[in-house]
Every structure is written in C-alpha cells, then in structure tokens.
Design an enzyme around this catalytic site. Structure first.
Site, PDB file in Angstrom:
ATOM      1  N   ASP A  87       0.861  -1.188   0.000  1.00  0.00           N
ATOM      2  CA  ASP A  87       0.000   0.000   0.000  1.00  0.00           C
ATOM      3  C   ASP A  87       0.891   1.230   0.000  1.00  0.00           C
ATOM      4  OD1 ASP A  87      -2.229   1.576  -0.028  1.00  0.00           O
ATOM      5  OD2 ASP A  87      -3.046   0.902   1.898  1.00  0.00           O
ATOM      6  N   ASP A 122      -3.525   7.428  -3.568  1.00  0.00           N
ATOM      7  CA  ASP A 122      -4.830   8.047  -3.789  1.00  0.00           C
ATOM      8  C   ASP A 122      -5.086   9.123  -2.732  1.00  0.00           C
ATOM      9  OD1 ASP A 122      -4.617   5.566  -2.372  1.00  0.00           O
ATOM     10  OD2 ASP A 122      -6.781   5.542  -2.063  1.00  0.00           O
ATOM     11  N   CYS A 272     -14.525 -21.927  20.186  1.00  0.00           N
ATOM     12  CA  CYS A 272     -13.963 -21.865  18.831  1.00  0.00           C
ATOM     13  C   CYS A 272     -13.290 -23.183  18.472  1.00  0.00           C
ATOM     14  CB  CYS A 272     -12.971 -20.714  18.775  1.00  0.00           C
ATOM     15  SG  CYS A 272     -12.000 -20.661  17.271  1.00  0.00           S
ATOM     16  N   CYS A 274     -10.799 -23.457  16.214  1.00  0.00           N
ATOM     17  CA  CYS A 274      -9.503 -23.269  15.548  1.00  0.00           C
ATOM     18  C   CYS A 274      -8.394 -24.015  16.300  1.00  0.00           C
ATOM     19  CB  CYS A 274      -9.193 -21.787  15.395  1.00  0.00           C
ATOM     20  SG  CYS A 274      -8.347 -21.038  16.798  1.00  0.00           S
ATOM     21  N   CYS A 277      -7.287 -22.428  19.667  1.00  0.00           N
ATOM     22  CA  CYS A 277      -8.224 -22.611  20.779  1.00  0.00           C
ATOM     23  C   CYS A 277      -8.311 -24.082  21.198  1.00  0.00           C
ATOM     24  CB  CYS A 277      -9.607 -22.098  20.403  1.00  0.00           C
ATOM     25  SG  CYS A 277      -9.675 -20.304  20.288  1.00  0.00           S
TER      26      CYS A 277
END
Ligand code: GUN
Ligand code: ZN
Length: 651
Positions: A87, A122, A272, A274, A277
C-alpha cells in the site's frame, strides 16, 4: 491476470496470477507491520496457507530498513515467497493529515522492492467531505492513477476508487480508473464507515463503485478486516480484503468471531474450533497477544473459506441474510440492498441449484425474486377467465397440493388460479419454475413478509384483467365462485404451462412465436410432466426438470430470431469465430461484439453473426456488460451449432 472460476451473482471465485504465484479469491491479505510482525510472514505461508499478504510501502520506504528492502527485495526481506501487495501511504495521510512522499516516489519504490501488486497514492476522501471537495480529490486521484499507469512498468497496479459518500463521484472515479492498465481496482476511503458500523453507507459506496468498474477486474476493499463483513462484501462483488484487525484486536486482548468481537478476559470459553483454541485454554489465550492474533487469523481465513463454499453452492444470499442477524447495523445494510436491486439483478443467474430457503422477511426482496415479480408484470399474459381464485401459500408444488380443489373449482366456475405466495403471485401454471417450485418456508412467517406478499399480489392483480378475485376459504368459496363465474373452464394445463414459461423466460410473444403450428407435447410417463415441445414436427424446446425453464433447440432459436428483432436474445460474435460456433464450440468473451442488455447468466441465447445469421444456440455465462469487458473466459456455452442457412432461393 484474473480469471473467474465460479460465480454466483456478483460474487465469484477467481484466480489472480502474480509473479509469485496464483492467488485464489476471495482472498484475505493479512497486514504485516514491517516493524512489528506479530505472526512472522513465513508462518502466514506455512501454517495459515496465506497466498498473499499486504504490507506498507510508505512505512518501508521511510523507515530504517529502506536500503535493506531495496537491496533484498520485499519478498526476501519479509521471508515470504508468495505474492506481496504493498500500500502507498494514502491511509497514513488520512490518519496523520499528510505524507511526505509523492505518487511517483512511492510507485518507484514499490517497483524497486519487487511488489507483485503496488498501490498508487490516492487522495483519501472522508465521509463528511462535501461534493465539491470530494470531486476535486477524485480529480486528483484520477490524475495520479494515470500517472501511475504511465510509469508502472511490470508492477501489477492497484488503482484506487475514492469519492466519499457521493455515488456519482464513486462511479466516475471507478470508470476512469478502470480504463487504465490496472491489475486490481480498490475501493478506498471506507475505513471510517466500517469503524462506525455505517454498513448501509458502505453498501452504497461499494455498489456505486462497482457500477463504474470494469467487471473483469478483481476488486479489493481496503481495510475490511472483520470476518463479519466478508459475506456481504463478497456478495457485492469484492474479491480481496486486507486485515490488520487480527493484530490490532489481539493487542487489545480481543478475539474476532464470524459474528462479532469479544474480549478474551471476559470469556469462560471461546467456543472456537480453531487449532489455537483447541490446544490452549482461554486463560492462556487471554494473556498472550500472539495466541490471540493466531486465533484471529484462523477465524478470518475460515470466514473466507466459508464464503467460497457458499459461492460454489449458490448459497451466499442465505449466508448473508443469516450473518446479518449478528449485528443490527448489518441488518440495516441487508434491508437496504433492495434499493440496489436494479444493479444486483443484472448479474443474478436465471436459477440456482437446490431450494431457496426463507431466512427472514428480507428474503422476498432478493434480486432473483424481484426479477420474477417484474417479469411477471412485464412478460406474463393472464389467460382469459371471468375471475380469479386466490389460493394461500402452501406446500409445493402447488398444483399437486391443490389439485383436488382446482379440479372442483374449474369444473364449476370460469376462473383462473393463482397462489398468493410470499415471493409474489404465482399463476398455477408457473409453479414448476425455480424458485417457486423449490423453496422452504416456515409454517408461520413474519408479519412483514405477509404484508409484502399482499403488496406484491395487489400490484399484479390490479393489471391482470380479472373482474374479481376470491380467496379460497374452504368449500363455501366454491359456491361463491360458481355463482359469480358460472360455467366451468376446461384447461389444458400442460399447454398453459408451456406458454407461460416461454413468455416468462424469453419475453412476451415468445410463446406465440415458438408454438405457431401443430403442437405436440411429449409428457414423461413417470412424472406426467412436459419434457419436449414439438411444433410442426420440429423439436423446439425441452423443459428442464432442475429449474423448470426451457432448453432452447435450434428450431426454437430460429423461430425466436424471426419473431424478435435484434438485439433481443442475441450474442453477436466476431465473424472469425462463427465456423467454430457452428461446430458447437463455446463463445469466448473475447469474441463477443455485442449482446442483448437483458441477457442474464444462465439464459438461453442466440449466437449470431453481425448480419444476424444464427450460428448456434447457447447458455450464457455472463451478462452483456461482462461479455464486453472480459478478455478471457467463456461468455456462453454452446448447446447446439447451427449450419449456415441453405443457399438463397434461385431466381
Ligand atoms: N487503506 C485503508 N484505506 C485506504 C485507502 O483509502 N487507500 C489506500 N491506498 N489504502 C487504504
Ligand atoms: Zn480460536
């Protein structure tokens, strides 16, 4: 560079090729803070299977590592051998007021460090900027986009779309930037909207930007890092997101979930699945920023995978409607989508696989149902009868559910039959068409949905031409009907079905054109449903069991070509491609010269030469805007090639 592999409306699964490999979209780009990478980039690749990440060229370029990054290149510097997007510092300008770098400088730097995708500088428009100010900033953004295009070299350029909340500016900026040699179109200036949960405004901004964009380009949504937003953003045609949220929230002791954010220290359990976890207790997690960041990343990547699954299954609308229940601001955004139905509908497929599920009162406003109702008004002609019997919503198919009632009523009264469905009025002869045939709705529905059904019904009934309509309330209604419309009505339901379906699918008048002559219907012995339509000995149509629409045969296509003037139903192809289509080869978007603006993905189309010679019948995969924009991919799948017309009659 970008290829669409699967689509569902504006949403798509795509492949973006970069010098450092292929990126599957929708893609999440984890933000790597070059000064403080909480999860090392090598682990993003190895453990999280990230195909692309994003880092900040402005920060790299002004920091202590500038020379080192220039020397080693950004991939080596980060230890990440897959795609890297950088960016430009536009966001830092938003945060700090200004940045000490020019558009040219930051682009040259991105080229020098070997970014796969590099972003122009931008001008960040704030949501509160008035039209004058935002317009001037859009002018400058466009100027810089052109400047960037001129110097990009081999850099995959990311062109940014700004314009604040002003729809006309967004569209203009998107249109201008799309004319340049950009690899990705990015929607910027939206972080303040997301931070303030202004999701309705976010929807407006995305839609306005998409209206102006080249549909063949992948779209990045800057700063959309919360998994709660992914389904909605993808539904609106965004393909890429960058997330710093996983790291920012972790620093703050917070955990991301698909339905929102929670403070780890306040949780008894994460609930969770995942890997982080699964192998660490919540107490350990809540004290460990690194573990929290890992959990957050797992959740974000899983949310993207879930969106991909939904696209492939044609279930993204359902997912969006369900997710909208997770936050009132998302629900507001969902309810606002109907204001954009004109735009959304243009990319909607003719039908989807499987049943359409009622999720809430918003479901009836999906673009595909909006289309059904407007086509019913514009294309369907009600058969003559003295009155109308109105049946309540019920099990599907309606004709089966109500066959006893309908037989008794039409034996005694001259009435046509319509079901007042939640999706809109369904004349009985259209009950086999998707999704009217295949919908799952609860026995008890929200009052709002019933009110909407009433409105849809009245809108149609007012113009349907029947002297009266009576709601079925039981056998007593039969006497009432027999009194008001005496004399029964003998109906050839199969023929009526064929006629109504043909007009709904191809336009009013199609049935007349297709069925002119001696009609014979081939009916399935098992299902008793119409399978093929033969007219004057020619096979013109086949009715598909999957969605209740017709497959067009060459003989049918010839009839439609004669009845409807160009551009109706046409895809006009390059003369060079014609011999291939005549042999049954698909139509590639590259060779499409023009097409009917009313063509939708999944429609049956006539493939014609610039002189309007029919060369094939096909099923379109794109709408006109897409056919004209894409330079790769199939615009229409040819079903049947058509040989040249036999030579002109002798004089
Ligand atoms: N990151 C977050 N928002 C923006 C934006 O508007 N432009 C750029 N270039 N990067 C961003
Ligand atoms: Zn977890």
């Amino acid at each position: 560079m970008f290829e669409v592999l699967e689509r569902d409306g504006l949403a798509r699964i795509g492949a973006l090729d970069t010098p450092h490999g292929r990126v599957t979209t929708p893609a999440l780009l984890p933000v790597v803070n070059p000064g403080r990478p909480i999860v090392p980039p090598v682990e993003l690749a190895d453990r999280f299977h990230a195909e692309i990440l994003i880092t900040n060229a402005y920060i790299l370029g002004k920091g202590a590592h500038r020379e080192e990054v220039m020397r080693r290149g950004v991939h080596d510097f980060l230890g990440f051998q897959r795609a890297v997007m950088t960016d430009s510092g536009a966001f830092q300008a938003h945060v700090y007021g200004d940045v000490a770098v020019s558009n040219v400088e930051v682009l040259e730097f991105q080229k020098a460090i070997g970014s796969d995708l590099g972003t122009m500088l931008d001008v960040f428009s704030e949501p509160e900027h008035d039209h004058d100010r935002a317009s001037a900033d859009v002018d400058e953004t466009i100027r810089r986009a052109k400047e960037a295009d001129a110097i990009r070299g081999d850099l995959g350029l990311v062109g940014a779309v700004q314009g604040g909340l002003h729809a006309d500016l967004r569209e203009r900026c998107a249109r201008e930037v799309s004319t340049l040699g950009i690899a990705v179109a990015a929607i910027g200036g939206v972080v303040p909207l997301m931070e303030a949960y202004r999701f309705r405004d976010l929807v407006r901004v995305i839609v306005a930007s998409k209206r102006g964009m080249d549909p063949s380009k992948p779209v990045h949504l800057f700063g959309a890092g919360h998994p709660m937003l992914f389904p909605l953003a993808v539904l609106l045609g965004c393909d890429m997101f960058d997330s710093a949220s996983y790291a920012k929230y972790a620093r703050d002791g917070r955990m991301l979930f698909p339905d929102g954010t929670r403070r780890a220290a306040e949780l008894r359990d994460s609930g969770c699945v995942c890997p982080t976890c699964a192998s660490h207790g919540i107490d350990e997690l809540s004290r460990d920023e690194r573990l929290l960041a890992e959990h957050n990343l797992h959740v974000c990547f899983a949310a993207v995978r879930e969106v991909r699954r939904a696209i492939a299954a044609g279930e993204l609308w359902e997912l969006v409607e369900r997710r909208a229940r997770d936050h009132p601001a998302l629900l507001d955004a969902l309810r606002d989508l109907r204001a954009h139905n004109d735009f959304l509908e243009a990319s909607e497929p003719l039908s989807r696989r499987g049943a359409l599920y009622y999720v809430g009162p918003e479901t009836a406003h999906r673009p595909v149902l909006h289309r059904y109702r407007s086509r019913l008004l514009a294309r369907y002609s009600s058969p003559p009868a003295k009155g109308l019997l109105v049946l309540p919503e019920g099990d599907r198919p309606y004709a089966h559910r109500y066959r006893g009632t309908v037989a008794r009523v039409t034996a005694a009264a001259d009435v046509h039959v319509v079901v007042k469905s939640l999706w809109g009025p369904v004349p009985l002869e259209l009950d086999h068409v998707w999704p009217l045939s295949q919908s799952l709705i609860p026995d008890r529905v929200d009052v709002e949905a019933l009110e909407a059904a009433e409105v849809f019904f009245r809108e149609w009934a007012a113009g349907a031409g029947y002297a009266f309509g009576v709601l079925w309330e039981g056998p007593g209604t039969l006497e009432d009907l027999a009194r008001r419309a005496p004399g029964g009505r003998s109906v050839d339901w199969n023929l009526l079905r064929v006629r109504a379906t043909a007009d709904l699918q191809f336009g009013r008048g199609a049935a007349d054109a297709l069925l002119r002559g001696q009609v014979s219907l081939v009916v399935s012995k098992n299902t008793k449903k119409v399978r093929n339509v033969i007219v004057g000995g020619e096979h013109v149509l086949s009715l598909r069991a999957e969605d209740g629409y017709f497959t067009l045969k060459a003989a049918g296509a010839r009839r439609l070509r004669e009845a409807f003037a160009p551009p109706r139903l046409r895809v006009v192809v390059d003369p060079d491609a014609i011999p291939f289509h005549r042999e049954g080869k698909n139509v590639f978007a590259k060779f499409v010269r023009d097409a009917d603006p009313d063509i939708r993905p999944g429609d049956e189309v006539l493939v014609v030469s610039p002189e309007d010679d029919l060369c094939a019948v096909a099923r379109s995969a794109m709408n006109r805007r897409e056919m004209l924009a894409f330079t790769r991919g199939v615009a229409a799948f040819v079903r049947e090639g058509v040989p040249p017309a036999t030579s002109a009659p002798l004089r």
